[in-house]
Design a protein around this motif. Structure first.
Motif, PDB file in Angstrom:
ATOM      1  N   ASN A  12       0.843  -1.192   0.000  1.00 43.15           N
ATOM      2  CA  ASN A  12       0.000   0.000   0.000  1.00 43.15           C
ATOM      3  C   ASN A  12       0.887   1.255   0.000  1.00 43.15           C
ATOM      4  N   PRO A  13       0.669   2.181  -0.938  1.00 43.07           N
ATOM      5  CA  PRO A  13       1.500   3.385  -0.990  1.00 43.07           C
ATOM      6  C   PRO A  13       1.440   4.232   0.276  1.00 43.07           C
ATOM      7  N   TYR A  14       0.303   4.229   0.962  1.00 41.52           N
ATOM      8  CA  TYR A  14       0.194   5.020   2.191  1.00 41.52           C
ATOM      9  C   TYR A  14       1.012   4.404   3.330  1.00 41.52           C
ATOM     10  N   LEU A  15       1.132   3.088   3.342  1.00 43.25           N
ATOM     11  CA  LEU A  15       1.994   2.428   4.320  1.00 43.25           C
ATOM     12  C   LEU A  15       3.456   2.807   4.067  1.00 43.25           C
ATOM     13  N   VAL A  16       3.838   2.819   2.817  1.00 43.65           N
ATOM     14  CA  VAL A  16       5.209   3.209   2.447  1.00 43.65           C
ATOM     15  C   VAL A  16       5.452   4.664   2.824  1.00 43.65           C
ATOM     16  N   LEU A  17       4.471   5.522   2.569  1.00 38.21           N
ATOM     17  CA  LEU A  17       4.600   6.939   2.914  1.00 38.21           C
ATOM     18  C   LEU A  17       4.778   7.114   4.415  1.00 38.21           C
ATOM     19  N   GLY A  18       3.948   6.447   5.202  1.00 43.52           N
ATOM     20  CA  GLY A  18       4.063   6.557   6.653  1.00 43.52           C
ATOM     21  C   GLY A  18       5.394   6.052   7.175  1.00 43.52           C
ATOM     22  N   ALA A  19       5.857   4.929   6.636  1.00 43.79           N
ATOM     23  CA  ALA A  19       7.142   4.375   7.063  1.00 43.79           C
ATOM     24  C   ALA A  19       8.285   5.311   6.691  1.00 43.79           C
ATOM     25  N   ALA A  20       8.212   5.895   5.498  1.00 46.75           N
ATOM     26  CA  ALA A  20       9.280   6.798   5.045  1.00 46.75           C
ATOM     27  C   ALA A  20       9.315   8.070   5.887  1.00 46.75           C
ATOM     28  N   ILE A  21       8.175   8.521   6.351  1.00 52.64           N
ATOM     29  CA  ILE A  21       8.141   9.714   7.205  1.00 52.64           C
ATOM     30  C   ILE A  21       8.703   9.397   8.584  1.00 52.64           C
ATOM     31  N   LEU A  22       8.326   8.250   9.141  1.00 51.22           N
ATOM     32  CA  LEU A  22       8.757   7.906  10.492  1.00 51.22           C
ATOM     33  C   LEU A  22      10.235   7.557  10.587  1.00 51.22           C
ATOM     34  N   HIS A  28      11.889   2.626   1.371  1.00 50.28           N
ATOM     35  CA  HIS A  28      12.613   1.934   0.313  1.00 50.28           C
ATOM     36  C   HIS A  28      12.860   0.475   0.676  1.00 50.28           C
ATOM     37  N   VAL A  29      13.113   0.216   1.950  1.00 51.15           N
ATOM     38  CA  VAL A  29      13.319  -1.166   2.387  1.00 51.15           C
ATOM     39  C   VAL A  29      12.037  -1.964   2.197  1.00 51.15           C
ATOM     40  N   ILE A  30      10.897  -1.392   2.548  1.00 52.08           N
ATOM     41  CA  ILE A  30       9.608  -2.065   2.367  1.00 52.08           C
ATOM     42  C   ILE A  30       9.372  -2.377   0.891  1.00 52.08           C
ATOM     43  N   LEU A  31       9.782  -1.480   0.022  1.00 55.69           N
ATOM     44  CA  LEU A  31       9.587  -1.673  -1.416  1.00 55.69           C
ATOM     45  C   LEU A  31      10.593  -2.641  -2.030  1.00 55.69           C
ATOM     46  N   GLY A  32      11.584  -3.034  -1.269  1.00 53.31           N
ATOM     47  CA  GLY A  32      12.559  -4.000  -1.782  1.00 53.31           C
ATOM     48  C   GLY A  32      13.750  -3.384  -2.472  1.00 53.31           C
ATOM     49  N   VAL A  33      13.990  -2.097  -2.247  1.00 51.67           N
ATOM     50  CA  VAL A  33      15.159  -1.431  -2.826  1.00 51.67           C
ATOM     51  C   VAL A  33      15.986  -0.788  -1.699  1.00 51.67           C
ATOM     52  N   LEU A  38      19.672   3.316   1.357  1.00 53.39           N
ATOM     53  CA  LEU A  38      20.978   3.596   1.952  1.00 53.39           C
ATOM     54  C   LEU A  38      21.689   4.755   1.254  1.00 53.39           C
ATOM     55  N   GLN A  39      21.498   4.871  -0.048  1.00 52.68           N
ATOM     56  CA  GLN A  39      22.087   6.004  -0.766  1.00 52.68           C
ATOM     57  C   GLN A  39      21.481   7.317  -0.278  1.00 52.68           C
ATOM     58  N   PHE A  40      20.164   7.329  -0.094  1.00 50.94           N
ATOM     59  CA  PHE A  40      19.527   8.527   0.448  1.00 50.94           C
ATOM     60  C   PHE A  40      20.059   8.830   1.848  1.00 50.94           C
ATOM     61  N   LEU A  41      20.196   7.807   2.689  1.00 52.47           N
ATOM     62  CA  LEU A  41      20.721   8.021   4.038  1.00 52.47           C
ATOM     63  C   LEU A  41      22.135   8.580   4.015  1.00 52.47           C
ATOM     64  N   PHE A  42      22.970   8.044   3.144  1.00 51.28           N
ATOM     65  CA  PHE A  42      24.346   8.511   3.032  1.00 51.28           C
ATOM     66  C   PHE A  42      24.385   9.996   2.682  1.00 51.28           C
ATOM     67  N   PHE A  43      23.656  10.393   1.654  1.00 49.10           N
ATOM     68  CA  PHE A  43      23.666  11.792   1.243  1.00 49.10           C
ATOM     69  C   PHE A  43      22.973  12.688   2.265  1.00 49.10           C
ATOM     70  N   MET A  44      21.999  12.141   2.984  1.00 45.62           N
ATOM     71  CA  MET A  44      21.341  12.893   4.040  1.00 45.62           C
ATOM     72  C   MET A  44      22.348  13.269   5.132  1.00 45.62           C
ATOM     73  N   VAL A  45      23.135  12.303   5.561  1.00 44.41           N
ATOM     74  CA  VAL A  45      24.132  12.549   6.612  1.00 44.41           C
ATOM     75  C   VAL A  45      25.223  13.489   6.113  1.00 44.41           C
ATOM     76  N   LEU A  74      13.178  14.565  -0.042  1.00 47.56           N
ATOM     77  CA  LEU A  74      13.238  13.926  -1.360  1.00 47.56           C
ATOM     78  C   LEU A  74      13.116  12.412  -1.264  1.00 47.56           C
ATOM     79  N   SER A  75      13.666  11.820  -0.200  1.00 44.63           N
ATOM     80  CA  SER A  75      13.561  10.372  -0.044  1.00 44.63           C
ATOM     81  C   SER A  75      12.124   9.953   0.245  1.00 44.63           C
ATOM     82  N   ILE A  76      11.394  10.762   0.993  1.00 46.83           N
ATOM     83  CA  ILE A  76       9.976  10.482   1.250  1.00 46.83           C
ATOM     84  C   ILE A  76       9.199  10.511  -0.064  1.00 46.83           C
TER      85      ILE A  76
END
Length: 109
Positions: A12-22, A28-33, A38-45, A74-76
């Motif tokens: 469900n896209p709303y589940l992915v949205l909620g997980a990405a916000i929290l 991305h992990v839920i979606l299987g990518v 991790l690339q988003f996390l790296f650039f975020m830091v 952007l990752s959300i």
């Protein structure tokens, strides 16, 4: 062969949205990518660190880490968009097969 096999519903896209916000990258992990997450996390830091070094001392927390906040936003959007595209493709494929995932009458061509 794919006509006889059932196509499983995507997440469900709303589940992915909620997980990405929290939790960053969890959508991305839920979606299987997870590598994309991790690339988003790296650039975020990295960008949060860079903007913290160049921001004025009296800037707010968001102002000091604006680069990281930008990548977080952007990752959300990226995770939600990917989930919406997968869901739209699934709806399209199930309607082409004659199934209607929303319970209505599917148009036959």
């Amino acid at each position: 062969m794919t006509d006889s096999a059932t196509i499983s519903a995507p997440t469900n896209p709303y589940l992915v949205l909620g997980a990405a916000i929290l939790l960053p990258a969890s959508g991305h992990v839920i979606l299987g990518v997870p590598v994309r997450g991790l690339q988003f996390l790296f650039f975020m830091v990295i960008l949060a660190w860079v903007t913290a070094k160049i921001a004025p001392a009296d800037a707010s927390f968001i102002g000091r880490h604006a680069g990281g906040v930008l990548i977080y936003a952007l990752s959300i959007l990226d995770a939600y968009k990917l989930a919406r595209v997968r869901h739209a493709l699934w709806v399209h494929k199930t309607r082409d097969r004659g199934d209607d995932p929303q319970g209505g009458i599917a148009p036959h061509m």
